[in-house]
Scaffold this active site. Structure first.
Site, short mmCIF file in Angstrom:
data_model
loop_
_atom_site.label_atom_id
_atom_site.label_comp_id
_atom_site.label_asym_id
_atom_site.label_seq_id
_atom_site.Cartn_x
_atom_site.Cartn_y
_atom_site.Cartn_z
N ASN A 11 0.87 -1.17 0.00
CA ASN A 11 0.00 0.00 0.00
C ASN A 11 0.91 1.22 0.00
O ASN A 11 1.47 1.57 1.04
CB ASN A 11 -0.90 -0.02 1.24
N LYS A 13 0.16 4.22 -0.24
CA LYS A 13 -0.50 5.42 0.30
C LYS A 13 -0.25 6.60 -0.64
O LYS A 13 -0.15 6.41 -1.84
CB LYS A 13 -0.02 5.70 1.73
N HIS A 95 -9.66 1.05 4.52
CA HIS A 95 -8.40 1.27 5.25
C HIS A 95 -8.69 2.21 6.43
O HIS A 95 -9.51 3.13 6.32
CB HIS A 95 -7.35 1.88 4.31
N GLU A 97 -7.18 4.63 7.56
CA GLU A 97 -6.99 6.07 7.29
C GLU A 97 -8.22 6.64 6.58
O GLU A 97 -8.59 7.80 6.80
CB GLU A 97 -5.71 6.26 6.46
N GLU A 166 -5.87 -5.15 10.26
CA GLU A 166 -4.87 -4.12 10.50
C GLU A 166 -5.20 -3.38 11.79
O GLU A 166 -6.00 -2.43 11.78
CB GLU A 166 -4.85 -3.12 9.35
N GLY A 172 1.94 2.11 10.73
CA GLY A 172 2.88 3.21 10.61
C GLY A 172 3.51 3.63 11.92
O GLY A 172 4.14 4.69 12.00
N SER A 210 2.97 -2.34 10.37
CA SER A 210 4.42 -2.35 10.63
C SER A 210 5.08 -3.69 10.34
O SER A 210 5.96 -4.13 11.08
CB SER A 210 4.70 -1.89 12.07
N GLY A 231 2.57 -1.27 4.31
CA GLY A 231 2.63 0.16 4.03
C GLY A 231 4.07 0.61 3.82
O GLY A 231 4.64 0.44 2.74
N GLY A 232 4.66 1.17 4.86
CA GLY A 232 5.99 1.79 4.74
C GLY A 232 7.02 0.90 4.06
O GLY A 232 7.78 1.38 3.19
C1 PEP Z 1 -1.01 0.10 5.85
O1 PEP Z 1 -1.01 1.27 5.53
O2 PEP Z 1 -1.91 -0.64 5.44
C2 PEP Z 1 0.06 -0.40 6.71
C3 PEP Z 1 -0.03 -1.61 7.18
O3 PEP Z 1 1.10 0.47 6.97
P1 PEP Z 1 2.49 0.12 7.71
O4 PEP Z 1 3.00 -1.17 7.13
O5 PEP Z 1 3.38 1.28 7.38
O6 PEP Z 1 2.19 0.00 9.16
#
Ligand code: PEP
Length: 248
Positions: A11, A13, A95, A97, A166, A172, A210, A231-232
């Protein structure tokens, strides 16, 4: 993990640029072949570029959201039909967010999942509790409520979706759910899915929050964790490739 083929979906983002994306995708493609399914979910303006860069490869691509409506006066929104025209394979819906910053409720998320499926796109439906909800013992009730809206809206077609657990407090933040904490929730979700569809045991339930190269393998080794939503770490090719390898 069982005989379900794991899925690792990045993802991105609201990150990227045409130049950075080209470099990232080249790094991911250089990591092929993967034993798991791999996808990247990218910002809408880059869908065409990414589709072109990944054409003929084993890496799929997807979007990060779609409208709950077919078409109409919804300025700024992108419909599932538009995504489908490009050959979009996945779309993330619900999601945290989007739930937090765009006030998306459970029913809107379920409607998005339904419209995506109707257009042949697999929705990756996110569920997860906040830290306050976890600390007040509401984790199970929250994720069940979120998934229940999707089950009621899709009926047995819910078997066609991908679910992503999640925990909001892990996204994040660098805080990951322990493999045991994650597995506990995944197992609950699987039980809920079994009551709704005969396909429950074939469905992928991803973990997100994460995930990094150094914790991916132990998370993915849990019996009900079938890959990850990343994500990251999906923004760095070597990390993303390492996570894909941990799933395969
Ligand atoms: C996400 O945005 O779905 C996510 C899991 O982010 P991160 O891996 O950065 O925690």
């Amino acid at each position: 993990m069982t005989d379900r083929t794991p899925l690792v979906a990045g993802n991105w983002k609201m990150h990227g640029s045409r130049a950075a994306n080209a470099e990232l995708l080249a790094g991911i493609l250089a990591g092929q072949p993967f034993k798991c399914d791999v996808a990247v979910c990218v910002p809408s303006p880059y869908l065409g570029d990414v589709a072109q860069a990944l054409a003929g490869s084993g890496v799929a691509w997807g979007a990060q959201d779609c409208s709950a409506h077919e078409h109409g006066a919804y300025t700024g929104e992108v419909s599932a039909g538009m995504l489908a025209e490009f050959g979009c394979r996945y779309v993330i819906v619900g999601h945290s967010e989007r739930r937090a910053y765009h006030a998306e409720g459970d029913q809107a998320v379920a409607d998005k999942a339904k419209i995506a499926l109707a257009r042949g796109i697999t929705p990756i439906v996110c569920v997860g509790e906040t830290l306050a909800e976890r600390e007040s013992g509401q984790t199970e009730a929250v994720v069940k409520r979120q998934l229940s809206a999707v089950i009621h809206t899709l009926g047995p077609c819910v078997g066609e979706i991908v679910v992503a657990y999640e925990p909001v407090w892990a996204i994040g933040t660098g805080k990951t759910a322990t493999p045991e904490q994650a597995q506990e929730v995944h197992a609950l979700l699987r039980v809920q899915l079994r009551a709704a569809t005969q396909r429950a045991d074939a469905m992928r339930v991803l973990y997100g929050g994460s995930v990094k190269p150094d914790n991916a393998a132990t998370l993915f080794a849990q019996p009900d964790i079938d890959g990850g939503l990343i994500g990251g770490a999906s923004l760095k090719a070597s990390d993303f490739v390492a996570i894909c390898r941990a799933a395969g």
